[in-house]
Design a protein around this motif. Structure first.
Motif, PDB file in Angstrom:
ATOM      1  N   LEU A  69      58.408  66.619  66.474  1.00 33.03           N
ATOM      2  CA  LEU A  69      58.726  66.883  65.072  1.00 33.03           C
ATOM      3  C   LEU A  69      59.770  65.908  64.549  1.00 33.03           C
ATOM      4  O   LEU A  69      59.766  65.539  63.378  1.00 33.03           O
ATOM      5  CB  LEU A  69      59.241  68.314  64.903  1.00 33.03           C
ATOM      6  CG  LEU A  69      58.190  69.419  64.944  1.00 33.03           C
ATOM      7  CD1 LEU A  69      58.849  70.785  65.018  1.00 33.03           C
ATOM      8  CD2 LEU A  69      57.263  69.348  63.736  1.00 33.03           C
ATOM      9  N   LYS A  70      60.675  65.488  65.425  1.00 33.75           N
ATOM     10  CA  LYS A  70      61.735  64.600  64.978  1.00 33.75           C
ATOM     11  C   LYS A  70      61.248  63.164  64.798  1.00 33.75           C
ATOM     12  O   LYS A  70      61.746  62.454  63.928  1.00 33.75           O
ATOM     13  CB  LYS A  70      62.888  64.607  65.992  1.00 33.75           C
ATOM     14  CG  LYS A  70      63.853  65.742  65.734  1.00 33.75           C
ATOM     15  CD  LYS A  70      64.674  66.006  66.948  1.00 33.75           C
ATOM     16  CE  LYS A  70      66.006  65.333  66.944  1.00 33.75           C
ATOM     17  NZ  LYS A  70      66.797  65.693  68.131  1.00 33.75           N
ATOM     18  N   ALA A  71      60.279  62.768  65.622  1.00 36.72           N
ATOM     19  CA  ALA A  71      59.816  61.387  65.560  1.00 36.72           C
ATOM     20  C   ALA A  71      59.293  61.009  64.161  1.00 36.72           C
ATOM     21  O   ALA A  71      59.746  60.009  63.596  1.00 36.72           O
ATOM     22  CB  ALA A  71      58.774  61.116  66.637  1.00 36.72           C
ATOM     23  N   PRO A  72      58.386  61.811  63.563  1.00 33.16           N
ATOM     24  CA  PRO A  72      57.909  61.420  62.227  1.00 33.16           C
ATOM     25  C   PRO A  72      59.020  61.468  61.180  1.00 33.16           C
ATOM     26  O   PRO A  72      59.078  60.602  60.302  1.00 33.16           O
ATOM     27  CB  PRO A  72      56.812  62.442  61.907  1.00 33.16           C
ATOM     28  CG  PRO A  72      56.991  63.555  62.861  1.00 33.16           C
ATOM     29  CD  PRO A  72      57.652  62.977  64.080  1.00 33.16           C
ATOM     30  N   LEU A  73      59.905  62.459  61.290  1.00 31.73           N
ATOM     31  CA  LEU A  73      61.016  62.522  60.330  1.00 31.73           C
ATOM     32  C   LEU A  73      61.869  61.269  60.414  1.00 31.73           C
ATOM     33  O   LEU A  73      62.243  60.689  59.389  1.00 31.73           O
ATOM     34  CB  LEU A  73      61.907  63.737  60.635  1.00 31.73           C
ATOM     35  CG  LEU A  73      61.653  65.004  59.862  1.00 31.73           C
ATOM     36  CD1 LEU A  73      62.734  66.022  60.187  1.00 31.73           C
ATOM     37  CD2 LEU A  73      61.658  64.714  58.352  1.00 31.73           C
TER      38      LEU A  73
END
Lengths: 377, 129
Positions: free
Chosen positions: A161-165
């Protein structure tokens, strides 16, 4: 498995020797463990010595006399109570009074054996105790394993979830800093990538909700007689625009009776995942063949593509959570890594199986077999 | 001459954004998406600094990459970038000598990394644009 260690604490030498003799060649078979269980007996003649021995090396089972020269068996139990040892205690009592029993149970004793006892009674008590102890250990191990799996899942989910953000933030930063100069068109690529990553994140969240619904079993399943051919047609049509963009043809063939009892939403998820993967991991100008085959008790779904394929070692782990095959060919394909895991979990609800056959650079064929009539929880 | 930075990360977008920012700050950047590509690049290039993601394809690829760099290019400062610490509560950094001994990185940065932060660390390591 090594022998179970039994500590006997009794001030009567006759009891100590009797127990050691009775258990010397005694073996047990229990359904919870594969190996034959043997016992290794150690004996002490007082409560004090028992505590000392337990502190040095706790046994698996403690056979504890109630009334000994120094401190009593109950005293020993009380001292052990807060230590949360992985050990079961069987009280040996000369006078099996209710009062002693209640006190000992409160202090954590697992069972009683009344003096005098026969070797058979002793063995029966040990069978019961060992079986409880091992079942308890196994349950604990399973619970730990479950916790670990859960933790791993959340850890990877956090990363996913953090990677795309992070990617989106980085591009926004570039745009804000006018990194590519004054020409607005120069930023199209950044914006496109932001949109692709946001889309990927939305898909991940949708997959996650599907997965949670399936696993929690809380969603009311809407079971009805459904026609798998209709569902497949809908999925193929929905996929056509994306396929057409890359000049990929999608074909649907069906044969036999395609009615089954099931939840339309679940079956759509299976077909959508398989068909969209077949398009995503295809080559430009390739093709996808969806075949449905009705058999007397089951329906087979086959989705074949002409895509990048995968190596045998990758095929084996493909249906697990967050497994994405990362290589040169897949690096620009976005995916949640949950799709096929969801397919497998839904198929299980239909007493089903999933499988893949693949050849690198030639294509993959995914097969799902569903039972026509037995959707179970 | 501009300093050369080796960037290793499997997130193509992260890689693009970092590369663009480093380049506009005046660095030369070699950006690669896999450990294999990094090894390939290192055959002909000795960078002035390396910025390595922890989870490349396998969860610990970054550690292995750092070990490789420190063994074969001991003079190259290494920055390990990771999102792992905050997710697992698994806390590590490279602030003490003991930690640097097993992590084999000079600096550990938590993702998402702000460009200014990366630039500051690079200049602290003596690698100015």
């Amino acid at each position: 498995m090594g022998p179970l260690r039994v500590l006997v604490a009794d001030d009567e030498a006759g009891i100590r020797h009797g127990i050691a003799r009775a258990l010397r060649h005694f073996t047990l078979r229990l359904p919870v463990v594969e190996d034959e269980i043997r016992f290794e007996v150690q004996a002490v003649d007082s409560g004090e010595a028992a505590l000392e021995q337990i502190a040095a090396a706790p046994p698996d089972i403690l056979l504890l006399d109630h009334k000994m020269g120094g401190i009593t068996g109950i005293d020993v139990l009380e001292q052990l109570r807060d230590k949360s040892l992985d050990m079961l205690v069987v009280m040996i009592t000369a006078f099996a009074t209710i009062e002693t029993a209640v006190r000992a149970t409160k202090c954590g004793a697992f069972d009683f054996i009344a003096k005098p006892f026969t070797p058979e009674e002793l063995k029966e008590t040990l069978r019961k105790t060992a079986s409880h102890l091992l079942a308890q250990r196994q349950a604990r191990k399973l619970a730990e394993e479950k916790r670990r799996v859960r933790f791993d899942f959340i850890r990877v989910l956090g990363h996913e979830l953090k990677a795309p953000l992070g990617a989106i933030e980085n591009y926004l930063y570039l745009i804000k800093a006018h990194q590519a100069g004054p020409d607005v068109a120069a930023y199209d690529e950044f914006v496109d990538r932001c949109m692709a990553r946001a889309e990927g994140m939305r898909k991940l969240i949708a997959d996650l909700l599907d997965l949670t619904r399936i696993e929690s079993g809380q969603k009311q399943r809407d079971l009805a007689e459904v026609h798998l051919g209709d569902i497949a047609r809908g999925c193929v049509e929905a996929m056509q625009p994306a396929a057409a963009q890359r000049n990929i043809s999608v074909h649907l063939e069906s044969e036999g009776e395609l009615l089954l009892t099931g939840d339309r939403g679940e079956l759509e998820i299976i077909l959508n995942n398989l068909v969209s993967n077949a398009v995503k991991y295809n080559r430009d100008g390739g093709s996808v063949h969806v075949r449905l085959q009705g058999e007397p008790d089951r329906i087979l779904i086959e989705v074949a593509d002409t895509g990048i394929g995968l190596a045998p070692e990758d095929a084996a782990r493909l249906f697990h959570d967050f497994v994405r095959i990362r290589n040169e060919a897949t690096r620009h394909v976005l995916g949640s890594g949950l799709g096929l895991s969801i397919v497998r979990k839904i198929a299980q609800l239909y007493d089903g199986t999933v499988g893949v056959e693949s050849q690198p650079d030639a294509g993959s064929t995914f097969r799902v077999s569903l039972s026509r009539s037995k959707p179970s929880r | 001459m501009a300093h050369n930075i080796l960037l290793v990360d499997d997130d193509v977008d992260y890689l693009t954004a970092m590369r663009l920012q480093l380049e506009s700050a005046g660095y030369h950047v070699t950006a690669v998406e896999s450990v294999a590509a990094a090894h390939e690049a290192l055959k002909t290039l000795t960078p002035d600094a390396a910025v390595v993601d922890l989870m490349i394809n396998e969860p610990d690829d970054g550690f292995i990459m750092c070990h490789f760099l420190k063994k074969h290019h001991p003079s190259v400062p290494v920055i390990l970038v990771t999102a792992v610490t905050s997710e697992t509560g698994l806390d590590f950094d490279a602030s003490t000598k003991e930690e640097r001994a097993w992590i084999k990185a000079d600096v550990v940065l938590a993702k998402p990394v702000r460009f200014e932060q990366l630039e500051r660390e690079l200049s602290r390591l003596g690698v100015e644009a």
